[in-house]
Design an enzyme around this catalytic site. Structure first.
Site, mmCIF file in Angstrom:
data_model
loop_
_atom_site.group_PDB
_atom_site.id
_atom_site.type_symbol
_atom_site.label_atom_id
_atom_site.label_comp_id
_atom_site.label_asym_id
_atom_site.label_seq_id
_atom_site.Cartn_x
_atom_site.Cartn_y
_atom_site.Cartn_z
ATOM 1 N N SER A 254 0.821 -1.216 0.000
ATOM 2 C CA SER A 254 0.000 0.000 0.000
ATOM 3 C C SER A 254 0.858 1.271 0.000
ATOM 4 O O SER A 254 1.919 1.327 0.629
ATOM 5 C CB SER A 254 -0.893 0.008 1.237
ATOM 6 O OG SER A 254 -1.462 1.284 1.387
ATOM 7 N N LYS B 220 -14.139 -2.812 3.329
ATOM 8 C CA LYS B 220 -14.829 -1.523 3.184
ATOM 9 C C LYS B 220 -16.333 -1.615 3.493
ATOM 10 O O LYS B 220 -16.927 -0.651 3.965
ATOM 11 C CB LYS B 220 -14.623 -0.964 1.776
ATOM 12 C CG LYS B 220 -13.240 -0.368 1.553
ATOM 13 C CD LYS B 220 -13.153 0.251 0.166
ATOM 14 C CE LYS B 220 -11.970 1.165 0.058
ATOM 15 N NZ LYS B 220 -11.959 1.940 -1.177
ATOM 16 N N ASN C 254 -13.978 3.982 4.000
ATOM 17 C CA ASN C 254 -12.530 3.837 3.814
ATOM 18 C C ASN C 254 -11.731 4.565 4.892
ATOM 19 O O ASN C 254 -10.509 4.487 4.919
ATOM 20 C CB ASN C 254 -12.092 4.299 2.411
ATOM 21 C CG ASN C 254 -12.000 5.801 2.309
ATOM 22 O OD1 ASN C 254 -12.673 6.533 3.040
ATOM 23 N ND2 ASN C 254 -11.169 6.281 1.405
#
Ligand code: ATR
Length: 281
Positions: free
Chosen positions: A14, A66, A87
């Site tokens: 990420s 999510k 999120n």
């Protein structure tokens, strides 16, 4: 001291830790942003309890949580409620509150790149291609931001119709097949590609052909690997202005950071830096 984190799986690659560590530095705040991988076999409830024990101030949520996180939250803001996905979470006064910064982040990134849009949003004709989670967030945020003509083109009509149930009275939305969208492309000022079509390793794919594109229109793609998709390269060759997906990543993070700290960080050169990181990855 801000304790921030990202939950999801898999998330080792990420870019959020890089972005938020930069934001903390720019804001001259002490803190850290860590990665908490929650494997599918682990209990989300248990992990959220652990997070609360660690006095984390806030965290981002990515795939596959999510939507799954929603039942565990104490409150949901309107944006997240309508989009049906979270999120960003703030943990304060023993409560977990869910937000969705993707759509607003997208609109910020678009208007930052094309400031003239802000003055003419009520006249502009927009087309969203795709009707997944990303399209839903972008549709809702565009509407909230004041855009009035927002069509949706998608392979499966029912998914686009589902998004259009969010439509406000003042907004006009027509659902198109991808072929119809392709044929009527010259009617649009802004075209937003929200699917994964064209993402690495399928760089040679493009969701529709741009033969009918109006020169000087704005063409946007939320895919950022590669930085410039075939869709954007084709658009550029037709004389359109293009908008890259990695900027959405930065602006959704900017808004999340703002929710946690009340500070809006100027992105300045982070756009170029992120582009370089992505090009080298
Ligand atoms: P996300 O939540 O990341 O937006 P998603 O929910 O899987 O992802 O949504 C994927 C979107 O991309 C859908 O609109 C999907 O079209 P369908 O509704 O017809 O499934 C679209 N999509 C994915 N692959 C596609 C392809 N090869 N051609 C056209 N549309 C595609």
């Amino acid at each position: 001291m801000y304790q921030l984190a990202l939950i999801g799986y898999p998330i080792k690659h990420s870019l959020s830790p890089w972005i938020h560590t930069n934001f903390l530095e720019k804001a001259q705040l002490t803190g850290d942003y860590r990665i908490i991988e929650i494997k599918p076999e682990q209990s989300l409830a248990q992990q959220l309890d652990d997070i609360k024990q660690q006095s984390i101030n806030g965290f981002n949520v990515t795939v596959p949580y999510k939507q799954k996180i929603i039942p565990y939250l104490d409150k949901l803001d309107d944006e997240a409620k309508h989009i049906g996905a979270v999120n960003t979470v703030i943990y304060k006064n023993d409560q977990l509150v869910g937000y969705n910064t993707d759509g607003i982040g997208y609109v910020r990134s678009l208007e930052q790149a094309f400031p003239s849009l802000e003055r003419q949003k009520e006249q502009k004709r927009l087309l969203i291609l795709g009707a997944g989670g990303a399209a839903r967030g972008i549709y809702y945020a565009l509407m909230q931001a004041g855009y009035r003509f927002i069509d949706i083109g998608n392979r499966t009509r029912s998914s686009a119709e589902d998004i259009a149930t969010l439509k406000m009275m003042s907004v006009h939305t027509n659902i198109k097949t991808l072929t119809e969208a392709e044929e009527k492309l010259s009617e649009y000022d802004v075209i937003i590609q929200t699917t994964s079509v064209g993402m690495r390793p399928n760089e040679d794919h493009s969701i529709i052909s741009l033969h009918q594109l109006k020169p000087q229109s704005i063409v946007s793609d939320i895919v950022y690997q590669p930085i410039e998709t075939k869709f954007l390269t084709d658009a550029k060759s037709k004389g359109a202005y293009i908008h890259h997906g990695h900027t959405m990543l930065l602006y959704q993070a900017q808004y999340a950071f703002e929710l946690w700290t009340n500070k809006r960080i100027s992105l300045n050169d982070m756009d170029k830096q992120l582009k370089q990181i992505l090009e080298e990855s």
